[in-house]
Write a protein that holds these residues in place. Structure first.
Motif, PDB file in Angstrom:
ATOM      1  N   ALA A 267      23.204  -8.615  59.949  1.00  0.00           N
ATOM      2  CA  ALA A 267      24.539  -8.768  59.369  1.00  0.00           C
ATOM      3  C   ALA A 267      25.543  -9.288  60.400  1.00  0.00           C
ATOM      4  O   ALA A 267      25.386  -9.068  61.598  1.00  0.00           O
ATOM      5  N   ALA A 268      26.582  -9.960  59.903  1.00  0.00           N
ATOM      6  CA  ALA A 268      27.631 -10.466  60.794  1.00  0.00           C
ATOM      7  C   ALA A 268      28.390  -9.294  61.421  1.00  0.00           C
ATOM      8  O   ALA A 268      28.772  -9.346  62.587  1.00  0.00           O
ATOM      9  N   GLU A 269      28.646  -8.252  60.641  1.00  0.00           N
ATOM     10  CA  GLU A 269      29.239  -7.054  61.237  1.00  0.00           C
ATOM     11  C   GLU A 269      28.738  -5.809  60.535  1.00  0.00           C
ATOM     12  O   GLU A 269      28.329  -5.853  59.373  1.00  0.00           O
ATOM     13  N   THR A 270      28.766  -4.700  61.263  1.00  0.00           N
ATOM     14  CA  THR A 270      28.206  -3.453  60.746  1.00  0.00           C
ATOM     15  C   THR A 270      29.254  -2.350  60.758  1.00  0.00           C
ATOM     16  O   THR A 270      29.935  -2.140  61.764  1.00  0.00           O
ATOM     17  N   LEU A 271      29.388  -1.683  59.624  1.00  0.00           N
ATOM     18  CA  LEU A 271      30.332  -0.590  59.459  1.00  0.00           C
ATOM     19  C   LEU A 271      29.542   0.701  59.264  1.00  0.00           C
ATOM     20  O   LEU A 271      28.610   0.735  58.459  1.00  0.00           O
ATOM     21  N   VAL A 272      29.921   1.748  59.978  1.00  0.00           N
ATOM     22  CA  VAL A 272      29.126   2.966  59.984  1.00  0.00           C
ATOM     23  C   VAL A 272      30.011   4.188  59.820  1.00  0.00           C
ATOM     24  O   VAL A 272      31.091   4.262  60.401  1.00  0.00           O
ATOM     25  N   THR A 273      29.538   5.155  59.022  1.00  0.00           N
ATOM     26  CA  THR A 273      30.122   6.489  59.075  1.00  0.00           C
ATOM     27  C   THR A 273      29.083   7.424  59.680  1.00  0.00           C
ATOM     28  O   THR A 273      27.881   7.171  59.592  1.00  0.00           O
ATOM     29  N   VAL A 274      29.557   8.483  60.327  1.00  0.00           N
ATOM     30  CA  VAL A 274      28.655   9.407  61.028  1.00  0.00           C
ATOM     31  C   VAL A 274      29.075  10.848  60.752  1.00  0.00           C
ATOM     32  O   VAL A 274      30.232  11.125  60.425  1.00  0.00           O
ATOM     33  N   GLU A 275      28.107  11.743  60.919  1.00  0.00           N
ATOM     34  CA  GLU A 275      28.418  13.167  60.787  1.00  0.00           C
ATOM     35  C   GLU A 275      29.329  13.623  61.924  1.00  0.00           C
ATOM     36  O   GLU A 275      30.184  14.475  61.739  1.00  0.00           O
ATOM     37  N   ASP A 276      29.111  13.053  63.107  1.00  0.00           N
ATOM     38  CA  ASP A 276      29.777  13.570  64.290  1.00  0.00           C
ATOM     39  C   ASP A 276      29.911  12.478  65.360  1.00  0.00           C
ATOM     40  O   ASP A 276      29.105  11.551  65.404  1.00  0.00           O
ATOM     41  N   ILE A 277      30.950  12.630  66.185  1.00  0.00           N
ATOM     42  CA  ILE A 277      31.095  11.754  67.362  1.00  0.00           C
ATOM     43  C   ILE A 277      30.870  12.635  68.593  1.00  0.00           C
ATOM     44  O   ILE A 277      31.518  13.670  68.754  1.00  0.00           O
ATOM     45  N   ARG A 278      29.915  12.216  69.440  1.00  0.00           N
ATOM     46  CA  ARG A 278      29.603  13.028  70.633  1.00  0.00           C
ATOM     47  C   ARG A 278      30.186  12.383  71.884  1.00  0.00           C
ATOM     48  O   ARG A 278      30.335  11.158  71.940  1.00  0.00           O
ATOM     49  N   PRO A 279      30.484  13.203  72.865  1.00  0.00           N
ATOM     50  CA  PRO A 279      30.978  12.653  74.137  1.00  0.00           C
ATOM     51  C   PRO A 279      29.861  11.888  74.854  1.00  0.00           C
ATOM     52  O   PRO A 279      28.683  12.076  74.557  1.00  0.00           O
ATOM     53  N   GLY A 280      30.243  11.050  75.792  1.00  0.00           N
ATOM     54  CA  GLY A 280      29.263  10.380  76.643  1.00  0.00           C
ATOM     55  C   GLY A 280      28.779   9.055  76.075  1.00  0.00           C
ATOM     56  O   GLY A 280      29.379   8.495  75.144  1.00  0.00           O
ATOM     57  N   ASN A 281      27.655   8.574  76.642  1.00  0.00           N
ATOM     58  CA  ASN A 281      27.095   7.276  76.300  1.00  0.00           C
ATOM     59  C   ASN A 281      25.577   7.418  76.168  1.00  0.00           C
ATOM     60  O   ASN A 281      24.872   7.601  77.156  1.00  0.00           O
ATOM     61  N   MET A 282      25.079   7.346  74.927  1.00  0.00           N
ATOM     62  CA  MET A 282      23.650   7.595  74.692  1.00  0.00           C
ATOM     63  C   MET A 282      22.760   6.525  75.321  1.00  0.00           C
ATOM     64  O   MET A 282      21.568   6.734  75.489  1.00  0.00           O
ATOM     65  N   MET A 283      23.338   5.391  75.683  1.00  0.00           N
ATOM     66  CA  MET A 283      22.529   4.335  76.309  1.00  0.00           C
ATOM     67  C   MET A 283      22.072   4.738  77.712  1.00  0.00           C
ATOM     68  O   MET A 283      21.195   4.113  78.299  1.00  0.00           O
TER      69      MET A 283
END
Lengths: 275, 252
Positions: free
Chosen positions: A186-202
């Motif tokens: 897709a040209a762009e992706t829109l997301v909803t999530v249960e939660d936003i966590r601190p940090g960077n999962m990468m």
């Protein structure tokens, strides 16, 4: 950080919108779209849909649907979908599951098309002039070996619900690799999530393996239980009672209108939007 | 010794019997699509019986939440089929005709002006790629088993130049078992379930098929098979079909 209504506002009338099966669906955003009265969507179902497509069709939001099937699973058929296709109120582009995956894979690679076995002799091929029969250029000894070429399929927007994102804007999708395919195509992706966590999962090898990098994500909103009444694998099951109530009501046009009035138009804004 | 059982249990038993061996020796991998509790139970019964004999069969049930039945998302099962890593799969149809063409889409002119069903799902690919596809229906009537389908979601046979390692193997109904002859592109009546006759099958079947002079009666499951089915298999299939496991197989 956005609200679900702000996510919905990024989806204009006529958008080519990719949605996912019958789980991990951004249903808070979907309800907001119906409430707003978005029109003429071209829905790309990856590779099928259930209550999400049914609700958008019921709300009069869809002009075209590209799918391998729409049903409410064990609950039964999707009544608004069946009525709209029968009456010609929406245009349907019937396909088969691996064809839609292959078309998205072509788009993700920047290729014009992807070949796929099967399909020859299926009525699907007769109804899809954009699916073309070509010769396998690698056939041994110039043997006659027809194969179907499918055009790349690049949605304008991919929309889904995931377990969590992080402060850096990465999204963790768990065991749903098709969501990554959707985001890539897709040209762009829109997301909803249960939660936003601190940090960077990468920075975490284990988490990064099942993550979509922020690079692909245009916007994220927090929406607890945002897939309801559909399931979020590993987090919650579907709300079978709510789905059965819808299916019973939607058997008639009057029943459906009453259900929409009570559950969408008259309902309060989503819990996440209220926060 | 056989004991009384439900028609669904008889169908599960027959399907499991068909899958005891694979297209190339031992059965390795059985796949099941959505809305397929009878095939799913048959796959698990096959798996449990093989395990008792020290053999491992992988079963992938779409919609089953638990290992080892979960697939790596939807793409995985199609890739498995494309590579020949899947021995058996199952398809049903709102209409199935005498050449094993399957219609999952609807009745009337396209896109389904008389009745519109869900859609063709993966059938237009898997029917070509999986060596042995077992067709099943719970409605053995002239409404479902028709002379010619209104829409071909997936064709039963293909022209010689079409790459097709797979195709129809058998058709199981609440009344009988048909086997499919790919050369002749026709079904052959293989056995009839208790309570049915050659005449009753013909009366309720809308397509022409071959039949031997003496059609055997379908062999019912023995007590050990039923115990396995109502015990371990029922508990197992509840992961994908809790209502079926409870109502039909008596799972807690």
């Amino acid at each position: 950080m956005q609200t679900t209504d702000a996510i919905a506002a990024r989806i204009p009338d006529g958008a080519k919108l990719a949605v996912f099966k019958d789980r991990s669906c951004a249903m808070d955003v979907t309800r907001a779209l119906v409430r707003r009265g978005v029109r003429d969507l071209h829905l790309v179902c990856v590779p099928t849909s259930g209550f999400q497509a049914e609700l958008l069709i019921a709300g009069g939001c869809v002009a075209t649907i590209e799918t391998s099937g729409v049903s409410l699973g064990e609950i039964g058929p999707a009544p608004a979908f069946a009525r709209a296709v029968k009456s010609g109120a929406i245009r349907i582009m019937d396909s088969t599951c691996p064809a839609i995956y292959a078309q998205l894979q072509a788009a993700e690679k920047g290729n014009p098309f992807a070949p796929l076995r099967g399909l020859i002799g299926s009525g699907i091929l007769d109804t899809r002039p954009d699916y073309k029969l070509i010769q396998n250029p690698f056939a041994e000894d110039g043997r006659d070996d027809p194969i179907v070429a499918l055009p790349a399929l690049a949605p304008e927007i991919a929309l889904f619900h995931a377990p969590f994102a992080d402060e850096a804007g990465n999204v963790w999708i768990g065991r749903q690799p098709e969501l990554k395919l959707m985001a890539h195509a897709a040209a762009e992706t829109l997301v909803t999530v249960e939660d936003i966590r601190p940090g960077n999962m990468m920075e975490d090898e284990t988490l990064a393996a099942a993550a979509i990098p922020a690079f692909y994500i245009a916007a994220i909103a927090r929406a607890p239980r945002g897939a309801w009444p559909l399931p979020l694998p590993g987090h919650y099951a579907d709300d079978e009672a709510a789905l059965r109530e819808y299916a019973a009501a939607a058997k008639t046009g009057d029943g459906l209108r009453a259900w929409l009035d009570a559950n969408i138009h008259g309902a309060p804004a989503s819990p996440a939007a209220a926060e | 010794m056989t004991v009384p059982c439900r028609t669904e249990e008889l169908m599960i038993h027959i399907i499991a019997g068909l899958m005891a061996e694979g297209p190339k020796g031992e059965t390795r991998h059985i796949g099941c699509g959505v809305l397929s509790p009878i095939p799913g139970s048959a796959a698990l019964l096959t798996r449990h019986k093989a395990a008792a004999a020290g053999k491992t069969i992988k079963v992938s049930i779409i919609g089953h939440g638990a290992e080892p039945y979960r697939t790596d998302g939807g793409v995985d099962i199609f890739d498995c089929a494309g590579q020949g890593r899947l021995d058996y799969f199952f398809l049903s149809g709102g209409q199935i005709d005498g050449e094993a063409n399957v219609n999952l889409l609807g009745v009337g002119d396209y896109p389904g002006t008389t009745a519109r069903w869900s859609g063709s799902f993966g059938s237009a690919y898997l029917y070509f790629m999986v060596p042995r596809v077992i067709l099943f229906t719970l409605d053995h009537s002239r409404r479902t088993l028709v002379e010619t389908v209104d829409f071909i979601s997936a064709p039963g046979t293909s022209a010689e130049n079409v790459y097709r390692p797979g195709g129809p193997f058998a058709l199981i109904t609440p009344r009988c078992l048909f086997m499919f002859d790919r050369e002749a592109a026709r079904f052959r009546l293989a056995s009839i379930h208790p309570g049915e006759s050659a005449d009753s099958i013909r009366e309720h079947t809308g397509f022409a098929y071959d039949a031997p002079d003496d059609v055997p009666v379908t062999e019912a499951p023995d007590a050990a098979t039923l115990a396995l089915l109502r015990g371990e298999v029922a508990a197992d299939i509840a992961g994908a079909y809790p209502k079926f496991a409870h109502d039909v197989l008596g799972a807690a």
